[in-house]
Design a protein around this motif. Structure first.
Motif, PDB file in Angstrom:
ATOM      1  N   GLY A   1      23.087  13.814  50.898  1.00 27.36           N
ATOM      2  CA  GLY A   1      23.515  14.883  51.598  1.00 27.36           C
ATOM      3  C   GLY A   1      24.446  15.682  50.810  1.00 27.36           C
ATOM      4  N   TYR A   2      24.928  16.868  51.257  1.00 28.15           N
ATOM      5  CA  TYR A   2      26.134  17.572  51.018  1.00 28.15           C
ATOM      6  C   TYR A   2      27.020  17.248  52.261  1.00 28.15           C
ATOM      7  CZ  TYR A   2      24.456  19.413  46.716  1.00 28.15           C
ATOM      8  OH  TYR A   2      23.970  19.565  45.294  1.00 28.15           O
ATOM      9  N   GLY A   3      28.055  16.588  52.524  1.00 27.85           N
ATOM     10  CA  GLY A   3      28.881  16.335  53.446  1.00 27.85           C
ATOM     11  C   GLY A   3      27.994  15.701  54.737  1.00 27.85           C
TER      12      GLY A   3
ATOM     13  N   GLU B   1      21.935  16.339  55.732  1.00 30.84           N
ATOM     14  CA  GLU B   1      21.128  15.830  54.961  1.00 30.84           C
ATOM     15  C   GLU B   1      20.248  16.530  54.176  1.00 30.84           C
ATOM     16  OE1 GLU B   1      19.448  13.255  58.102  1.00 30.84           O
ATOM     17  OE2 GLU B   1      19.503  11.440  56.922  1.00 30.84           O
ATOM     18  N   ILE B   2      20.003  16.443  52.820  1.00 30.65           N
ATOM     19  CA  ILE B   2      19.255  17.205  52.011  1.00 30.65           C
ATOM     20  C   ILE B   2      18.034  16.538  51.602  1.00 30.65           C
ATOM     21  CG2 ILE B   2      19.251  18.566  50.071  1.00 30.65           C
ATOM     22  CD1 ILE B   2      21.284  19.734  51.756  1.00 30.65           C
ATOM     23  N   LEU B   3      18.133  15.296  51.131  1.00 35.97           N
ATOM     24  CA  LEU B   3      16.739  14.409  50.973  1.00 35.97           C
ATOM     25  C   LEU B   3      17.012  12.986  51.579  1.00 35.97           C
ATOM     26  CD1 LEU B   3      16.929  15.115  47.116  1.00 35.97           C
ATOM     27  CD2 LEU B   3      15.096  15.826  48.625  1.00 35.97           C
TER      28      LEU B   3
ATOM     29  N   PRO C   1       8.080  24.050  49.834  1.00 32.28           N
ATOM     30  CA  PRO C   1       8.921  25.392  50.056  1.00 32.28           C
ATOM     31  C   PRO C   1      10.331  25.422  49.520  1.00 32.28           C
ATOM     32  CG  PRO C   1       8.199  24.098  52.079  1.00 32.28           C
ATOM     33  CD  PRO C   1       7.953  23.180  51.062  1.00 32.28           C
ATOM     34  N   SER C   2      10.966  26.752  49.610  1.00 33.75           N
ATOM     35  CA  SER C   2      12.359  26.765  48.931  1.00 33.75           C
ATOM     36  C   SER C   2      13.135  26.119  50.116  1.00 33.75           C
ATOM     37  CB  SER C   2      12.569  28.367  49.367  1.00 33.75           C
ATOM     38  OG  SER C   2      13.586  28.741  48.512  1.00 33.75           O
ATOM     39  N   GLY C   3      14.101  25.278  49.624  1.00 29.09           N
ATOM     40  CA  GLY C   3      15.023  24.564  50.553  1.00 29.09           C
ATOM     41  C   GLY C   3      14.540  23.226  50.593  1.00 29.09           C
ATOM     42  N   SER C   4      13.514  22.843  49.823  1.00 35.69           N
ATOM     43  CA  SER C   4      13.153  21.425  50.444  1.00 35.69           C
ATOM     44  C   SER C   4      13.617  20.324  49.487  1.00 35.69           C
ATOM     45  CB  SER C   4      11.473  21.242  50.171  1.00 35.69           C
ATOM     46  OG  SER C   4      11.168  21.744  48.816  1.00 35.69           O
ATOM     47  N   GLY C   5      14.591  20.839  48.512  1.00 34.27           N
ATOM     48  CA  GLY C   5      15.248  19.818  48.059  1.00 34.27           C
ATOM     49  C   GLY C   5      14.747  19.255  46.533  1.00 34.27           C
ATOM     50  N   LYS C   6      13.860  20.236  46.022  1.00 34.32           N
ATOM     51  CA  LYS C   6      13.286  19.871  44.613  1.00 34.32           C
ATOM     52  C   LYS C   6      14.362  19.886  43.388  1.00 34.32           C
ATOM     53  CE  LYS C   6      10.575  23.455  44.954  1.00 34.32           C
ATOM     54  NZ  LYS C   6      11.075  23.907  46.232  1.00 34.32           N
ATOM     55  N   SER C   7      15.268  20.901  43.404  1.00 28.53           N
ATOM     56  CA  SER C   7      16.282  20.885  42.373  1.00 28.53           C
ATOM     57  C   SER C   7      17.250  20.024  42.819  1.00 28.53           C
ATOM     58  CB  SER C   7      16.839  22.281  42.509  1.00 28.53           C
ATOM     59  OG  SER C   7      15.979  23.386  42.302  1.00 28.53           O
ATOM     60  N   THR C   8      17.494  19.716  43.825  1.00 26.48           N
ATOM     61  CA  THR C   8      18.506  18.592  44.332  1.00 26.48           C
ATOM     62  C   THR C   8      18.019  17.278  43.714  1.00 26.48           C
ATOM     63  OG1 THR C   8      19.155  19.858  46.113  1.00 26.48           O
ATOM     64  CG2 THR C   8      20.015  17.538  46.063  1.00 26.48           C
ATOM     65  N   PHE C   9      16.813  16.888  43.863  1.00 24.70           N
ATOM     66  CA  PHE C   9      16.171  15.728  43.458  1.00 24.70           C
ATOM     67  C   PHE C   9      16.121  15.781  41.837  1.00 24.70           C
ATOM     68  CE2 PHE C   9      12.187  13.726  41.933  1.00 24.70           C
ATOM     69  CZ  PHE C   9      12.662  12.128  42.389  1.00 24.70           C
TER      70      PHE C   9
ATOM     71  N   ASP D   1      13.021  22.946  35.700  1.00 24.30           N
ATOM     72  CA  ASP D   1      13.303  23.483  36.979  1.00 24.30           C
ATOM     73  C   ASP D   1      12.548  24.884  36.867  1.00 24.30           C
ATOM     74  OD1 ASP D   1      13.685  23.743  39.448  1.00 24.30           O
ATOM     75  OD2 ASP D   1      15.709  23.249  39.459  1.00 24.30           O
ATOM     76  N   GLU D   2      11.436  24.906  37.646  1.00 26.25           N
ATOM     77  CA  GLU D   2      10.865  26.504  37.370  1.00 26.25           C
ATOM     78  C   GLU D   2      10.989  27.149  36.056  1.00 26.25           C
ATOM     79  OE1 GLU D   2      10.635  28.801  40.822  1.00 26.25           O
ATOM     80  OE2 GLU D   2      12.185  27.558  41.783  1.00 26.25           O
ATOM     81  N   PRO D   3      10.661  26.400  35.035  1.00 25.36           N
ATOM     82  CA  PRO D   3      10.923  27.132  33.712  1.00 25.36           C
ATOM     83  C   PRO D   3      10.488  28.201  33.396  1.00 25.36           C
ATOM     84  CG  PRO D   3       9.366  25.168  33.251  1.00 25.36           C
ATOM     85  CD  PRO D   3       9.915  25.427  34.946  1.00 25.36           C
TER      86      PRO D   3
ATOM     87  N   GLY E   1      12.960  21.330  53.993  1.00 23.77           N
ATOM     88  CA  GLY E   1      14.286  20.722  54.280  1.00 23.77           C
ATOM     89  C   GLY E   1      14.979  21.766  55.278  1.00 23.77           C
ATOM     90  N   PRO E   2      16.156  21.469  55.361  1.00 29.07           N
ATOM     91  CA  PRO E   2      16.586  19.959  55.181  1.00 29.07           C
ATOM     92  C   PRO E   2      16.588  19.067  56.354  1.00 29.07           C
ATOM     93  CG  PRO E   2      18.631  21.644  55.516  1.00 29.07           C
ATOM     94  CD  PRO E   2      17.329  22.378  55.786  1.00 29.07           C
ATOM     95  N   PRO E   3      16.489  17.922  56.292  1.00 25.84           N
ATOM     96  CA  PRO E   3      16.282  17.349  54.931  1.00 25.84           C
ATOM     97  C   PRO E   3      14.754  17.303  54.466  1.00 25.84           C
ATOM     98  CG  PRO E   3      16.172  15.448  56.683  1.00 25.84           C
ATOM     99  CD  PRO E   3      16.375  16.791  57.304  1.00 25.84           C
TER     100      PRO E   3
HETATM  101  N1  LIG Z   1      25.986  22.636  46.231  1.00 24.43           N
HETATM  102  C1  LIG Z   1      25.558  22.687  47.524  1.00 24.43           C
HETATM  103  N2  LIG Z   1      26.184  22.514  48.773  1.00 24.43           N
HETATM  104  C2  LIG Z   1      25.486  22.410  49.926  1.00 24.43           C
HETATM  105  N3  LIG Z   1      24.195  22.660  50.107  1.00 24.43           N
HETATM  106  C3  LIG Z   1      23.386  22.795  48.961  1.00 24.43           C
HETATM  107  C4  LIG Z   1      23.953  22.872  47.632  1.00 24.43           C
HETATM  108  N4  LIG Z   1      22.973  22.900  46.929  1.00 24.43           N
HETATM  109  C5  LIG Z   1      22.040  23.127  47.597  1.00 24.43           C
HETATM  110  N5  LIG Z   1      22.110  22.893  48.846  1.00 24.43           N
HETATM  111  C6  LIG Z   1      21.241  22.737  49.988  1.00 24.43           C
HETATM  112  O1  LIG Z   1      20.318  21.696  49.851  1.00 24.43           O
HETATM  113  C7  LIG Z   1      19.002  22.455  50.025  1.00 24.43           C
HETATM  114  C8  LIG Z   1      17.947  22.023  49.180  1.00 24.43           C
HETATM  115  O2  LIG Z   1      18.111  22.763  47.982  1.00 24.43           O
HETATM  116  P1  LIG Z   1      17.476  23.150  46.625  1.00 24.43           P
HETATM  117  O3  LIG Z   1      17.914  24.182  45.759  1.00 24.43           O
HETATM  118  O4  LIG Z   1      17.411  21.587  46.204  1.00 24.43           O
HETATM  119  O5  LIG Z   1      15.827  23.395  47.266  1.00 24.43           O
HETATM  120  P2  LIG Z   1      14.558  23.496  46.363  1.00 24.43           P
HETATM  121  O6  LIG Z   1      13.655  23.060  47.052  1.00 24.43           O
HETATM  122  O7  LIG Z   1      14.917  23.424  44.940  1.00 24.43           O
HETATM  123  O8  LIG Z   1      14.607  25.294  46.804  1.00 24.43           O
HETATM  124  P3  LIG Z   1      13.916  26.407  45.810  1.00 24.43           P
HETATM  125  O9  LIG Z   1      12.382  26.319  45.777  1.00 24.43           O
HETATM  126  O10 LIG Z   1      14.435  27.856  46.387  1.00 24.43           O
HETATM  127  O11 LIG Z   1      14.503  26.528  44.516  1.00 24.43           O
HETATM  128  C9  LIG Z   1      19.164  23.578  50.676  1.00 24.43           C
HETATM  129  O12 LIG Z   1      19.092  23.576  52.194  1.00 24.43           O
HETATM  130  C10 LIG Z   1      20.364  24.048  50.002  1.00 24.43           C
HETATM  131  O13 LIG Z   1      21.008  25.075  50.950  1.00 24.43           O
END
Ligand SMILES: Nc1ncnc2c1ncn2[C@@H]1O[C@H](COP(=O)(O)OP(=O)(O)OP(=O)(O)O)[C@@H](O)[C@H]1O
Length: 284
Positions: free
Chosen positions: A27-29, A32-34, A52-60, A173-175, A225-227
């Motif tokens: 999580g960020y603060g 919960e993100i994942l 979908p966008s925001g599901s946390g793939k990049s965070t993973f 990541d989406e190269p 997400g989130p999460p």
């Molecule tokens: N530095 C950050 N601080 C706070 N929240 C963040 C930060 N980076 C990402 N998030 C949040 O984490 C969640 C997941 O973001 P992430 O970029 O991992 O999703 P994603 O599935 O890769 O999206 P996309 O397909 O649009 O790239 C989103 O709700 C985003 O707003």
């Protein structure tokens, strides 16, 4: 086109585990993100992350590459807990991951310098860089700066740079998201070839179902997400190497693509209905 009877090929059943993600939360603060992420990846597997966008793939991917640490749970690579001392992975992002003030070969030499830490001469480093550029069919552009290259060329250089680090895990990541369709197909073929001939394990994010089906051994679908959570891990039932035209024209392909999109849409509808419940509840 051949549809696999078994869901996993024998060499993948036997391949050792490369990545193990155990009960990971992040999580960020307070947000919960994942949540509850569990995943095992075998050496040489090609894994595509969708959702979908925001599901946390990049965070993973940030967790996998040690740019962020799980709030709880753990990630093992080659059975070792992920720490700063495990740099054996290479990352390619959509924005090309190159230094614009260095030529293609200088970008690679910089990565090689870091890897070889003074053990190779400048001449040897440039020779090695040449080999990596040749591998991605970019030998002719060694002296070009990123600003002088097309998007496809920059992405080839970024892949060469990632490979030059010697990593056996390639994280992407989406190269190819910003590339035209023909260049995109050429680079998909390149990454498949690298995965197969060099036995690299690949973790690849895309929003494109056709790209996912063409590339993946297994598709990991994230929920909105989130999460974000893992909704389902789906084996791609088509034997590799896949013949693009034949595959895309087949009924099995259409059915599988529809299945994938249904899994994703089901997650989206569930999320929407949950937020409707919250809204309704809030009005009481
Ligand atoms: N530095 C950050 N601080 C706070 N929240 C963040 C930060 N980076 C990402 N998030 C949040 O984490 C969640 C997941 O973001 P992430 O970029 O991992 O999703 P994603 O599935 O890769 O999206 P996309 O397909 O649009 O790239 C989103 O709700 C985003 O707003």
């Amino acid at each position: 086109m051949q549809v696999l009877e078994e869901t996993k090929k024998p060499d993948q059943i036997l391949a050792p585990i490369k990545i193990e993600v155990k009960n990971v939360n992040f999580g960020y603060g307070e947000t919960e993100i994942l949540k509850d992420i569990n995943l095992q990846v075998r050496e040489g597997e090609f894994i595509v992350l969708m959702g979908p966008s925001g599901s946390g793939k990049s965070t993973f991917l940030r967790l996998l590459t040690n740019l962020e640490k799980p709030t709880s749970g753990e990630i093992l690579i080659d059975h070792l807990k992920l720490t700063k001392e495990i740099p054996d992975l290479a990352v390619v992002f959509q924005d090309y991951s190159l230094f614009p003030w260095l030529t293609a070969e200088e970008n690679i030499v910089l990565a090689l310098k870091k890897k070889w830490k003074g053990k190779k001469s400048k001449k040897e480093l440039f020779e090695l860089a040449e080999q990596y550029l040749a591998l991605v069919q970019l030998g002719h552009a060694a002296k070009k700066y990123p600003g002088e290259m097309s998007g496809g060329m920059r992405q080839r250089a970024a892949i060469a740079r990632a490979l030059s680090m010697g990593a056996d895990l390639l994280v992407m990541d989406e190269p190819f998201g910003a590339l035209d369709p023909i260049t995109r197909i050429q680079l998909q073929e390149l990454v498949l070839q690298i995965n197969q001939t060099q036995k690299k394990t690949v973790i690849f994010v895309t929003h494109d179902a056709e790209e996912a089906i063409m590339l993946a051994d297994r598709i990991v679908m994230f929920s909105p997400g989130p999460p974000g959570k893992i909704l389902e891990c789906i084996d791609v039932p088509f034997e590799k190497p896949r013949k693009r035209d034949e595959l895309f024209e087949s009924t099995e392909f259409t059915e599988f693509r529809d299945y994938l999109l249904n899994v994703m849409n089901k997650g989206i509808f569930e999320k929407l209905s949950q937020s409707e419940v919250v809204k309704d509840g809030g009005g009481i």
